[in-house]
Design a protein around this motif. Structure first.
Motif, short mmCIF file in Angstrom:
data_model
loop_
_atom_site.label_atom_id
_atom_site.label_comp_id
_atom_site.label_asym_id
_atom_site.label_seq_id
_atom_site.Cartn_x
_atom_site.Cartn_y
_atom_site.Cartn_z
N GLY A 79 8.16 -6.59 13.26
CA GLY A 79 7.36 -5.61 13.97
C GLY A 79 7.29 -4.25 13.34
N ASP A 80 8.03 -4.00 12.26
CA ASP A 80 8.02 -2.70 11.60
C ASP A 80 7.26 -2.78 10.28
N ASP A 81 6.64 -1.65 9.92
CA ASP A 81 5.90 -1.59 8.67
C ASP A 81 6.89 -1.56 7.50
N LEU A 82 6.77 -2.52 6.60
CA LEU A 82 7.73 -2.67 5.51
C LEU A 82 7.67 -1.50 4.55
N ALA A 83 6.48 -1.00 4.23
CA ALA A 83 6.36 0.14 3.31
C ALA A 83 7.08 1.36 3.87
N LEU A 101 0.83 -1.20 0.00
CA LEU A 101 0.00 0.00 0.00
C LEU A 101 0.87 1.25 0.00
N GLY A 102 0.55 2.19 -0.91
CA GLY A 102 1.19 3.50 -0.90
C GLY A 102 2.59 3.55 -1.46
N VAL A 103 3.05 2.49 -2.15
CA VAL A 103 4.43 2.43 -2.63
C VAL A 103 4.44 2.22 -4.14
N GLU A 104 5.16 3.12 -4.85
CA GLU A 104 5.40 2.94 -6.28
C GLU A 104 6.76 2.27 -6.43
N GLN A 127 -5.97 -1.64 -3.47
CA GLN A 127 -5.13 -0.51 -3.09
C GLN A 127 -3.80 -0.95 -2.49
N GLY A 128 -3.62 -2.23 -2.24
CA GLY A 128 -2.39 -2.71 -1.67
C GLY A 128 -2.56 -3.15 -0.23
N LEU A 129 -1.58 -3.92 0.27
CA LEU A 129 -1.62 -4.45 1.62
C LEU A 129 -0.54 -3.80 2.48
N ARG A 130 -0.75 -3.81 3.79
CA ARG A 130 0.27 -3.38 4.74
C ARG A 130 0.99 -4.63 5.24
N CYS A 131 2.30 -4.64 5.11
CA CYS A 131 3.11 -5.79 5.51
C CYS A 131 4.10 -5.35 6.59
N ARG A 132 4.49 -6.31 7.43
CA ARG A 132 5.40 -6.01 8.53
C ARG A 132 6.55 -7.01 8.54
N ILE A 133 7.71 -6.53 9.04
CA ILE A 133 8.87 -7.38 9.21
C ILE A 133 9.52 -7.01 10.53
N LEU A 177 16.77 -4.56 -1.69
CA LEU A 177 15.65 -5.02 -0.87
C LEU A 177 15.65 -6.54 -0.79
N ALA A 178 15.95 -7.22 -1.89
CA ALA A 178 15.98 -8.68 -1.88
C ALA A 178 17.06 -9.18 -0.91
N ARG A 179 18.23 -8.53 -0.89
CA ARG A 179 19.27 -8.94 0.06
C ARG A 179 18.82 -8.70 1.49
N TYR A 180 18.12 -7.59 1.70
CA TYR A 180 17.65 -7.26 3.05
C TYR A 180 16.61 -8.27 3.55
N LEU A 181 15.74 -8.75 2.65
CA LEU A 181 14.68 -9.67 3.04
C LEU A 181 15.11 -11.13 2.98
N ARG A 182 16.32 -11.40 2.56
CA ARG A 182 16.74 -12.79 2.35
C ARG A 182 16.58 -13.61 3.63
N ARG A 183 15.80 -14.68 3.51
CA ARG A 183 15.53 -15.61 4.60
C ARG A 183 14.85 -14.95 5.80
N ARG A 184 14.15 -13.84 5.58
CA ARG A 184 13.43 -13.18 6.67
C ARG A 184 11.92 -13.23 6.38
N GLU A 185 11.14 -13.52 7.40
CA GLU A 185 9.70 -13.70 7.23
C GLU A 185 9.00 -12.35 7.21
N VAL A 186 8.06 -12.22 6.30
CA VAL A 186 7.22 -11.02 6.17
C VAL A 186 5.78 -11.44 6.37
N ALA A 187 5.03 -10.63 7.13
CA ALA A 187 3.62 -10.91 7.38
C ALA A 187 2.79 -9.77 6.79
N CYS A 188 1.80 -10.13 5.96
CA CYS A 188 0.93 -9.15 5.33
C CYS A 188 -0.51 -9.40 5.76
N ALA A 189 -1.22 -8.32 6.13
CA ALA A 189 -2.61 -8.45 6.56
C ALA A 189 -3.49 -8.75 5.36
#
Length: 824
Positions: free
Chosen positions: A782-786, A743-746, A774-780, A756-768
């Motif tokens: 405990g922080d909002d990924l967007a 949500l809210g990201v171009e 309009q897009g989803l809000r995802c967290r990693i 970003l791919a290196r940063y997320l490598r082997r890390r779990e992301v949770a999206c509501a």
């Protein structure tokens, strides 16, 4: 010509008794001298040839005891050539008898190609042997090139205690054997020198392996230096990349191995190696990155530090956390290969979150303020060692100021030919809350808020009118706006028109030049200068009539400070950027104290001056500075040909000064103080007042390794989509084939997507779960990924972005992070 011999007189000598006297001929004397030189040369040649034959005979005698294996070959080389028959020569002949060439010398002379080939083969070993001998004879003493610590380290805190910058070289505490964690030593040895405990300073096997891998890889991919060699290079040699230095490095390594134990060498290396971000030694690095001593390092932290020594500037986690994490994973794998840890221990270490205790990188715009603070810290405290400086900077206001200046110049600067701007925000007591010294610190480190002296224009009228109010004038006093002449000077109004009788309040609000010139002439220019001095102006002020219209050159900080004196009713207001300085001892080394006593403005004149300043914003040249529901006063200033435009404004809590212009003093496109400067003031104060009313906005801790976004609302409760995503672009993820748009990201592709791919490598992301139009809000973690992506400059906010994401994008723009760095 005959040789020099008593029986053969020199040519031209003759019998002097039978030759008539005549003047000497210079040409004949020259010929005689040349002939004598040729004869002397031949004689010297004969002497040298005889000496060579004698040396050959002595060599043959010495070689009689040679080993049988080489005796035959040696005798062939040493066999003298048979003496040739004496050549018959006529008396007086100067020809040297020819000799027949034989042996190897003769063969080489008759075969020049063979001689050249032998020379080519023999020359490199001879030169290398000479270089080795020379390197040995010029070996420096051990420890003779200790690392220069440079300037002492400063850890800089904002007014609320958040660390936001560091400067200088951090030294930490020397590590002892008791302080060295086993996993740290194992990590360093595994990645830098696996055979450290088995070689004798120089690892020939490692050198051959590195040479092979570099040759196969087509470049320098691996170094062959041992820990011992690196230690002597750090402590005894320069960093020049020459063969002489490598030879001396190897020789000194052999010497160190004979004098020091392996553990002592390892400790010495860890105490002197550079780990990036100004940290020399592993203890300094542990404190710099993780806020703890080396003894308390965990396995993943030790692996990260061990991975830095190969490329500390590129991999410093404050600058490149992703790269440092990848390198730490390599170190852990190497420790598994060497048997230092088990595969399970490595997996657990990779899964642990590494948290930095310092910000990812100093915000670029704060460097103008940091330059000033570093000089003040040196002046206020001469203590040695690392220092911690608590400053007056409000990080929220600083980020806001940088964003406002950048956005206005980006939108209107080119059209209005305005290339630079500066802003200073002060509290009533003089604390510097925000400072923007220019458009981009990386392009120019010149601080236009404190170093640039420019003509103040009508901004200087503050001192003229305040002097008049102290002399008995009031805002209702009436003067006539008309053509005047003071000496040879004839001031003109900006519109070249005259209004006739005008009250001083209106004249100040409309910035009428002829009225200000009349007032200065009435009260006297020296009185105006004295008022400016009382309010803190230190620049040179010429005693000329045109001073009333701001012909003197003054800095923005000086003018803002002077206006703060009117608001605070205490003159002069002393501006300051440091609250306290702490060192290695518990007691602070310096604490800022308010002045014990100071002068004040007369009550009536201060009240009248504040009223006049408000009139400028309400009905005068500063209308663009009006802010809803906030009382604002201020003054505009514009110099000749629109070279400088100023606005200094006051609110109940803030004094903000703004300057706009060009470094080359070129004219702008009709930019006055009521234009861009007043607009920048308004944009800043609108949001700054809200932040100050609410108190300091709570943002995620700057100690995190990831970018710090604005505070986010919680993700809506409900079913979640979880997993390790694949990155399509910085705004689009894929979970096991299901595509999710943030949500809210171009989204951006290319390098930003790979980061970003290196940063997320082997890390779990949770999206509501929810509507995906309009897009989803995802967290990693405990922080909002967007928010993380936008605050790091990894993408732009889309048109449907909520306010918290827009704030994160503005933070990235103000800090020139990510894509905004490319597009400045």
């Amino acid at each position: 010509m005959a040789p020099l011999d008593p029986e053969h007189p020199q040519a031209g000598s003759g019998d002097r008794r039978s030759t008539p006297a005549r003047d000497p001929d210079p040409r004949e004397a020259a010929r005689e001298a040349a002939a004598a030189a040729r004869v002397l040369t031949r004689q010297l040649g004969r002497l040298a040839l005889g000496a060579a034959r004698g040396a050959g005979r002595r060599a043959r005698q010495a070689g009689q005891g040679s080993a049988p294996l080489f005796r035959g070959f040696a005798e062939r080389l040493r066999r003298p050539s048979p003496d040739p028959a004496p050549a018959t020569r006529a008396p007086g002949s100067d020809l040297v008898p020819p000799r027949r060439q034989s042996g190897w010398g003769g063969r080489l002379r008759s075969r020049p190609i063979m001689a050249l080939a032998l020379a080519v083969v023999a020359l490199p070993p001879i030169l290398l042997a000479g270089l080795v001998i020379s390197s040995f004879l010029t070996l420096p003493p051990l420890g003779g090139a200790a690392v220069d610590p440079g300037q002492r380290a400063l850890t800089v805190e904002a007014d609320d205690g958040r660390v936001f910058a560091t400067r200088g070289a951090f030294r930490g505490q020397p590590l002892t054997a008791a302080d060295l964690p086993p996993h740290l030593a194992q990590a360093i040895i595994a990645i830098e020198d696996r055979r450290f405990y088995s070689h004798w300073g120089v690892d020939l096997r490692g050198l051959l392996r590195a040479a092979w891998r570099n040759a196969v890889g087509g470049g320098v991919r691996e170094g062959g230096s041992t820990i011992t060699q690196q230690y002597v290079r750090l402590t005894s040699l320069t960093q020049e990349k020459t063969l002489r230095r490598k030879i001396q490095e190897a020789l000194l390594a052999l010497r160190v191995e004979s004098e020091m134990s392996k553990d002592a060498i390892l400790l010495g290396y860890l105490n002197t190696a550079y780990f990036g971000a100004g940290a020399y030694g592993v203890d300094a690095a542990a404190r710099r990155y993780f806020g703890k001593g080396a003894k308390a390092l965990t396995l993943p932290e030790a692996a990260m530090l061990a991975g830095l020594v190969r490329a500390p500037s590129q991999l410093a986690p404050t600058r490149n956390f992703g790269g440092a994490k990848e390198r730490a994973d390599v170190v852990l794998q190497t420790m598994v290969e060497t048997g230092a840890i088990t595969p399970d221990a490595a997996d657990k270490a990779r899964a642990q979150t590494i948290t930095l205790r310092t910000p990812p990188e100093t915000p670029p715009g704060t460097n103008y303020f940091l330059d000033m603070v570093a000089g003040d810290a040196k002046r206020l405290s001469d203590a040695s060692g690392d220092l911690t400086v608590r400053t007056t900077l409000n990080l929220d206001l600083q980020s806001l100021a940088e964003g406002v200046v950048a956005r206005r110049l980006d939108a209107e600067g080119a059209k209005k030919k305005a290339g630079q701007a500066a802003l200073v925000a002060l509290s009533k007591d003089g604390a510097i809350l925000a400072m923007v010294g220019g458009r981009d610190y990386e392009d120019s480190q010149f601080n236009r808020a404190t170093q640039a002296k420019r003509q103040a224009g009508s901004l200087f009228k503050l001192f003229v009118y305040l002097s008049a109010y102290e002399k008995g004038y009031t805002p209702e006093s009436v003067l006539v706006d008309r053509p005047i002449q003071i000496g040879d000077w004839e001031p003109q109004n900006a519109n070249n028109r005259f209004r006739g009788a005008v009250p001083l309040r209106t004249a100040f609000a409309l910035s009428i030049n002829t009225i200000a010139a009349q007032i200065a002439d009435e009260v006297g220019v020296p009185a105006v200068i004295e008022t400016a001095r009382r309010l803190g102006v230190q620049s040179e002020l010429p005693n000329v009539p045109s001073l009333a219209l701001g012909s003197a050159e003054i800095t923005l900080l000086e003018m803002t400070r002077a206006y703060a004196g009117v608001l605070a009713d205490r003159i002069p207001v002393e501006t300051f950027g440091i609250h306290a300085i702490r060192g290695g001892v518990p007691a602070p080394l310096y604490v800022h104290a308010d002045p014990k006593s100071s002068a004040v403005l007369p009550g009536d004149s201060r009240t009248m001056m504040l009223d006049s300043l408000q009139a400028v914003v309400e009905s005068g040249t500063g209308k663009a500075a009006r802010v809803a529901n906030i009382p604002v006063g201020g003054k505009t200033g514009t110099t000749q040909d629109y070279r400088d435009a100023w606005f200094v404004g006051l609110t109940p809590d803030l004094v903000v000064g703004v300057w706009v212009g060009n470094d080359d003093n070129s004219a702008m496109n009709r930019v006055s103080g009521g234009d861009l400067p007043a607009t920048i003031f308004r944009d800043f104060v609108q949001r700054a007042s809200v932040q100050m009313a609410k108190g300091r906005a709570k943002r995620p801790s700057a100690a995190r390794a990831e970018p710090a976004p604005a505070k986010e609302p919680a993700v809506t409760a409900g079913p979640e989509l979880r997993g390790v995503p694949e990155v399509i672009d910085t705004g689009t993820l894929a979970f096991r084939g299901r595509v999710v748009r943030l949500l809210g990201v171009e989204g951006e592709g290319g390098t930003l997507a790979r980061q970003l791919a290196r940063y997320l490598r082997r890390r779990e992301v949770a999206c509501a779960q929810g509507p995906e139009a309009q897009g989803l809000r995802c967290r990693i973690d405990g922080d909002d990924l967007a928010s993380l992506i936008l605050a790091a400059g990894g993408a732009r906010a889309s048109g449907d972005a909520p306010p918290d994401l827009l704030a994160a994008e503005e933070q990235a723009r103000s800090e020139r992070a990510g894509l905004w760095r490319r597009e400045r």
